[in-house]
Design a protein around this motif. Structure first.
Motif, PDB file in Angstrom:
ATOM      1  N   GLN A 101      49.881  58.654  42.475  1.00 40.38           N
ATOM      2  CA  GLN A 101      50.633  59.627  43.249  1.00 40.38           C
ATOM      3  C   GLN A 101      52.003  59.818  42.598  1.00 40.38           C
ATOM      4  O   GLN A 101      52.343  59.160  41.617  1.00 40.38           O
ATOM      5  N   ALA A 102      52.796  60.709  43.144  1.00 44.92           N
ATOM      6  CA  ALA A 102      54.016  61.145  42.459  1.00 44.92           C
ATOM      7  C   ALA A 102      55.020  60.025  42.225  1.00 44.92           C
ATOM      8  O   ALA A 102      55.743  60.021  41.222  1.00 44.92           O
ATOM      9  N   ASP A 103      55.082  59.063  43.149  1.00 47.37           N
ATOM     10  CA  ASP A 103      56.066  57.975  43.009  1.00 47.37           C
ATOM     11  C   ASP A 103      55.403  56.673  42.571  1.00 47.37           C
ATOM     12  O   ASP A 103      55.945  55.595  42.787  1.00 47.37           O
ATOM     13  N   ASP A 104      54.253  56.761  41.944  1.00 47.29           N
ATOM     14  CA  ASP A 104      53.515  55.585  41.501  1.00 47.29           C
ATOM     15  C   ASP A 104      53.830  55.231  40.054  1.00 47.29           C
ATOM     16  O   ASP A 104      54.220  56.094  39.250  1.00 47.29           O
ATOM     17  N   ILE A 105      53.610  53.961  39.737  1.00 47.19           N
ATOM     18  CA  ILE A 105      53.538  53.530  38.351  1.00 47.19           C
ATOM     19  C   ILE A 105      52.206  52.798  38.165  1.00 47.19           C
ATOM     20  O   ILE A 105      51.741  52.118  39.070  1.00 47.19           O
ATOM     21  N   GLN A 106      51.594  53.003  36.998  1.00 53.65           N
ATOM     22  CA  GLN A 106      50.360  52.295  36.661  1.00 53.65           C
ATOM     23  C   GLN A 106      50.722  51.131  35.760  1.00 53.65           C
ATOM     24  O   GLN A 106      51.434  51.298  34.774  1.00 53.65           O
ATOM     25  N   VAL A 107      50.231  49.955  36.125  1.00 49.20           N
ATOM     26  CA  VAL A 107      50.649  48.724  35.456  1.00 49.20           C
ATOM     27  C   VAL A 107      49.444  48.024  34.831  1.00 49.20           C
ATOM     28  O   VAL A 107      48.447  47.762  35.507  1.00 49.20           O
ATOM     29  N   HIS A 108      49.568  47.743  33.534  1.00 49.60           N
ATOM     30  CA  HIS A 108      48.599  46.895  32.839  1.00 49.60           C
ATOM     31  C   HIS A 108      48.959  45.459  33.160  1.00 49.60           C
ATOM     32  O   HIS A 108      50.049  44.985  32.835  1.00 49.60           O
ATOM     33  N   MET A 109      48.035  44.737  33.817  1.00 48.59           N
ATOM     34  CA  MET A 109      48.347  43.401  34.285  1.00 48.59           C
ATOM     35  C   MET A 109      48.227  42.381  33.148  1.00 48.59           C
ATOM     36  O   MET A 109      47.236  42.359  32.419  1.00 48.59           O
ATOM     37  N   VAL A 110      49.261  41.566  33.030  1.00 48.94           N
ATOM     38  CA  VAL A 110      49.266  40.472  32.058  1.00 48.94           C
ATOM     39  C   VAL A 110      48.882  39.160  32.726  1.00 48.94           C
ATOM     40  O   VAL A 110      48.076  38.382  32.199  1.00 48.94           O
ATOM     41  N   ALA A 111      49.436  38.904  33.903  1.00 44.23           N
ATOM     42  CA  ALA A 111      49.186  37.628  34.583  1.00 44.23           C
ATOM     43  C   ALA A 111      49.486  37.768  36.069  1.00 44.23           C
ATOM     44  O   ALA A 111      50.170  38.706  36.496  1.00 44.23           O
ATOM     45  N   SER A 112      48.980  36.805  36.836  1.00 46.16           N
ATOM     46  CA  SER A 112      49.281  36.776  38.264  1.00 46.16           C
ATOM     47  C   SER A 112      49.221  35.349  38.771  1.00 46.16           C
ATOM     48  O   SER A 112      48.292  34.598  38.442  1.00 46.16           O
ATOM     49  N   GLY A 113      50.199  34.981  39.572  1.00 42.27           N
ATOM     50  CA  GLY A 113      50.138  33.708  40.261  1.00 42.27           C
ATOM     51  C   GLY A 113      49.149  33.768  41.413  1.00 42.27           C
ATOM     52  O   GLY A 113      48.781  34.848  41.888  1.00 42.27           O
ATOM     53  N   ILE A 114      48.690  32.596  41.834  1.00 40.93           N
ATOM     54  CA  ILE A 114      47.877  32.471  43.045  1.00 40.93           C
ATOM     55  C   ILE A 114      48.746  31.829  44.115  1.00 40.93           C
ATOM     56  O   ILE A 114      49.420  30.832  43.866  1.00 40.93           O
ATOM     57  N   CYS A 115      48.729  32.418  45.305  1.00 39.98           N
ATOM     58  CA  CYS A 115      49.607  31.988  46.392  1.00 39.98           C
ATOM     59  C   CYS A 115      48.776  31.561  47.601  1.00 39.98           C
ATOM     60  O   CYS A 115      47.621  31.974  47.748  1.00 39.98           O
ATOM     61  N   HIS A 116      49.358  30.754  48.477  1.00 39.55           N
ATOM     62  CA  HIS A 116      48.667  30.336  49.700  1.00 39.55           C
ATOM     63  C   HIS A 116      48.298  31.538  50.573  1.00 39.55           C
ATOM     64  O   HIS A 116      47.306  31.489  51.312  1.00 39.55           O
ATOM     65  N   SER A 117      49.062  32.610  50.486  1.00 39.61           N
ATOM     66  CA  SER A 117      48.727  33.803  51.263  1.00 39.61           C
ATOM     67  C   SER A 117      47.418  34.418  50.787  1.00 39.61           C
ATOM     68  O   SER A 117      46.649  34.961  51.598  1.00 39.61           O
ATOM     69  N   ASP A 118      47.155  34.363  49.477  1.00 34.70           N
ATOM     70  CA  ASP A 118      45.876  34.846  48.968  1.00 34.70           C
ATOM     71  C   ASP A 118      44.724  34.062  49.595  1.00 34.70           C
ATOM     72  O   ASP A 118      43.714  34.631  50.021  1.00 34.70           O
ATOM     73  N   GLU A 119      44.875  32.748  49.639  1.00 28.59           N
ATOM     74  CA  GLU A 119      43.832  31.903  50.196  1.00 28.59           C
ATOM     75  C   GLU A 119      43.677  32.137  51.702  1.00 28.59           C
ATOM     76  O   GLU A 119      42.553  32.129  52.228  1.00 28.59           O
ATOM     77  N   ALA A 120      44.801  32.364  52.390  1.00 26.61           N
ATOM     78  CA  ALA A 120      44.727  32.630  53.829  1.00 26.61           C
ATOM     79  C   ALA A 120      43.916  33.895  54.101  1.00 26.61           C
ATOM     80  O   ALA A 120      43.101  33.943  55.031  1.00 26.61           O
ATOM     81  N   LEU A 121      44.121  34.930  53.293  1.00 27.18           N
ATOM     82  CA  LEU A 121      43.364  36.161  53.486  1.00 27.18           C
ATOM     83  C   LEU A 121      41.913  36.004  53.039  1.00 27.18           C
ATOM     84  O   LEU A 121      41.003  36.565  53.645  1.00 27.18           O
TER      85      LEU A 121
ATOM     86  N   ILE B  99      39.198  31.985  37.871  1.00 28.25           N
ATOM     87  CA  ILE B  99      39.953  32.206  39.102  1.00 28.25           C
ATOM     88  C   ILE B  99      39.529  31.269  40.231  1.00 28.25           C
ATOM     89  O   ILE B  99      40.375  30.757  40.969  1.00 28.25           O
ATOM     90  N   ASN B 100      38.242  30.999  40.382  1.00 23.39           N
ATOM     91  CA  ASN B 100      37.815  30.105  41.465  1.00 23.39           C
ATOM     92  C   ASN B 100      38.262  28.672  41.218  1.00 23.39           C
ATOM     93  O   ASN B 100      38.676  27.966  42.144  1.00 23.39           O
ATOM     94  N   GLU B 101      38.220  28.231  39.965  1.00 23.82           N
ATOM     95  CA  GLU B 101      38.731  26.900  39.621  1.00 23.82           C
ATOM     96  C   GLU B 101      40.233  26.828  39.863  1.00 23.82           C
ATOM     97  O   GLU B 101      40.745  25.844  40.422  1.00 23.82           O
ATOM     98  N   ALA B 102      40.938  27.885  39.436  1.00 23.83           N
ATOM     99  CA  ALA B 102      42.391  27.920  39.610  1.00 23.83           C
ATOM    100  C   ALA B 102      42.768  27.883  41.085  1.00 23.83           C
ATOM    101  O   ALA B 102      43.716  27.200  41.495  1.00 23.83           O
ATOM    102  N   ASN B 103      42.013  28.613  41.908  1.00 24.05           N
ATOM    103  CA  ASN B 103      42.286  28.648  43.339  1.00 24.05           C
ATOM    104  C   ASN B 103      41.993  27.300  43.985  1.00 24.05           C
ATOM    105  O   ASN B 103      42.750  26.828  44.838  1.00 24.05           O
ATOM    106  N   ALA B 104      40.901  26.648  43.553  1.00 26.91           N
ATOM    107  CA  ALA B 104      40.558  25.330  44.102  1.00 26.91           C
ATOM    108  C   ALA B 104      41.592  24.288  43.716  1.00 26.91           C
ATOM    109  O   ALA B 104      42.001  23.464  44.549  1.00 26.91           O
ATOM    110  N   ASP B 105      42.058  24.318  42.465  1.00 23.74           N
ATOM    111  CA  ASP B 105      43.073  23.358  42.020  1.00 23.74           C
ATOM    112  C   ASP B 105      44.377  23.554  42.774  1.00 23.74           C
ATOM    113  O   ASP B 105      45.060  22.588  43.139  1.00 23.74           O
ATOM    114  N   PHE B 106      44.733  24.812  43.021  1.00 25.82           N
ATOM    115  CA  PHE B 106      45.954  25.120  43.771  1.00 25.82           C
ATOM    116  C   PHE B 106      45.812  24.656  45.214  1.00 25.82           C
ATOM    117  O   PHE B 106      46.716  24.028  45.779  1.00 25.82           O
ATOM    118  N   GLY B 107      44.654  24.921  45.821  1.00 31.06           N
ATOM    119  CA  GLY B 107      44.445  24.548  47.216  1.00 31.06           C
ATOM    120  C   GLY B 107      44.425  23.052  47.440  1.00 31.06           C
ATOM    121  O   GLY B 107      44.883  22.568  48.477  1.00 31.06           O
TER     122      GLY B 107
END
Length: 373
Positions: free
Chosen positions: A27-47, A346-354
């Motif tokens: 949309q007009a005020d959007d930016i498209q981002v090529h993702m390099v990395a992302s942290g995993i947070c407890h909020s991700d696991e809660a959802l 990702i599943n291993e990373a999430n389990a290790d974080f949890g």
């Protein structure tokens, strides 16, 4: 365009990497981002588990870092090639946003936790069916589209693989101290739970001039890291009574400020007991747990305060650059908490974080990225 994304098909399901997810048009005020990395947070696991109301399937992730590859015609502050951290979305127009309080945005839940974009449209689809999003961002993807207000520009010489968690975990913990508690130089603070959020709060307490900074946890290795990152004292609450230990470390006065990241009811109640006269507690954890409060014994005569904090009461475009400055000065070594995983792990990373095996799991989505380029 089709992208690769980690999809949670139903409540409690593991992440499934798919390459047929369709990304919404810009949309007009959007930016498209090529993702390099992302942290995993407890909020991700809660959802993922369904602890918060959300729809499925869903693409999670809200601690993303990447490179701008397209900009909409109304975008003013970003250009192709900019390096960015992604954070939550505040509308910018409601009374609280205009007061400089985007974490109190009147439309915060609708914009960040409804599963759709702020205008109600789908962020992602698969085979013609909507796929929910998170924080108008969903960084567990190879490419995403976000509003300009979701993004914070960062220096290109820094390693994007490390920076994503500044968008939530680190800005939440540090902001609870810098923006909410605002401890005076020479005051005392206890941080209970030394995960990423807790260690960020602890480092912020030291930067703020607290002369007693107590880290509390049940894992000795985390307490060792806490000392390396600035704790003056550590307590293993598995072995000793936390309240008594805090009292002993403060000549019987207890602490002026406390941050509790555990979400455990008894630990939160003990944190209240560990406050000095006039002390303030910030309990910050994504949890449905309850606490019992006796307003007479716990609050009134001792003039104690319990304060709610969302996202560290932060303004990402102000607070994240401040944290980067502290990092560059060697005062906020958040990267010592991180461990890298590939996107497929990702599943291993999430389990290790949890489980606590890893303090902060970070997914490397673009394995070809070279820092400084």
């Amino acid at each position: 365009m089709k992208i690769k994304a980690a999809v949670v098909e139903e409540q409690g399901a593991p992440f499934t990497i798919k390459d047929d997810v369709e990304l919404a048009e810009m949309q007009a005020d959007d930016i498209q981002v090529h993702m390099v990395a992302s942290g995993i947070c407890h909020s991700d696991e809660a959802l993922r588990k369904g602890d918060a109301v959300i729809s499925y399937p869903i693409v999670l992730g809200h601690e993303g870092a990447g490179i701008v590859e397209k900009v909409g015609p109304e975008v003013k502050d970003f250009k192709l090639g900019d390096h960015v951290i992604l954070s939550f979305y505040g509308c910018g127009n409601c009374v609280n946003c205009m007061k400089g309080m985007p974490t109190k945005c009147l439309h915060y839940a609708a914009n960040n936790l409804s599963g759709v974009r702020p205008d109600g449209s789908a962020h992602f689809t698969e085979n013609g069916h909507d796929v929910a999003d998170m924080f108008d961002q969903s960084s567990f993807t190879t490419t995403t589209v976000v509003r300009e207000r979701n993004a914070v520009k960062v220096p290109k010489e820094l390693d994007l693989r490390k920076l994503g968690p500044l968008g939530c975990g680190y800005v939440t913990g540090s902001g609870a101290v810098f923006n909410t508690l605002k401890p005076e130089p020479g005051s005392t603070i206890a941080v209970i739970g030394t995960g990423a959020v807790g260690l960020a709060a602890m480092m912020a307490g030291r930067i703020s001039g607290c002369t007693t900074v107590i880290a509390v946890d049940i894992h000795d290795e985390r307490l060792e890291l806490a000392k390396e990152l600035g704790a003056t004292d550590v307590i293993n609450s598995k072995n000793v009574d936390m309240v008594k230990a805090i009292q002993d470390l403060t000549d019987g006065h207890r602490v002026d400020y406390a941050v509790n990241t555990t979400g455990v009811s008894k630990v939160i109640q003990d944190a209240i007991k560990a406050l000095a006269q006039g002390g303030v507690l910030a309990p910050i954890a994504v949890t449905a747990n309850h606490i019992d409060i006796n307003t007479w014994d716990d609050l009134c005569p001792a003039d104690k305060t319990i304060v709610g904090v969302n996202m560290g009461d932060s303004i990402p475009q102000v607070d994240i650059p401040r944290l980067i400055k502290f990092y560059q000065l060697g005062m906020f070594d958040f990267d010592k908490t991180e461990k890298f995983y590939t996107f497929d792990q990702i599943n291993e990373a999430n389990a290790d974080f949890g489980s606590g095996k890893t303090i902060k799991s970070v997914l490397i989505i673009d394995e070809d990225y070279k820092p400084g380029e």
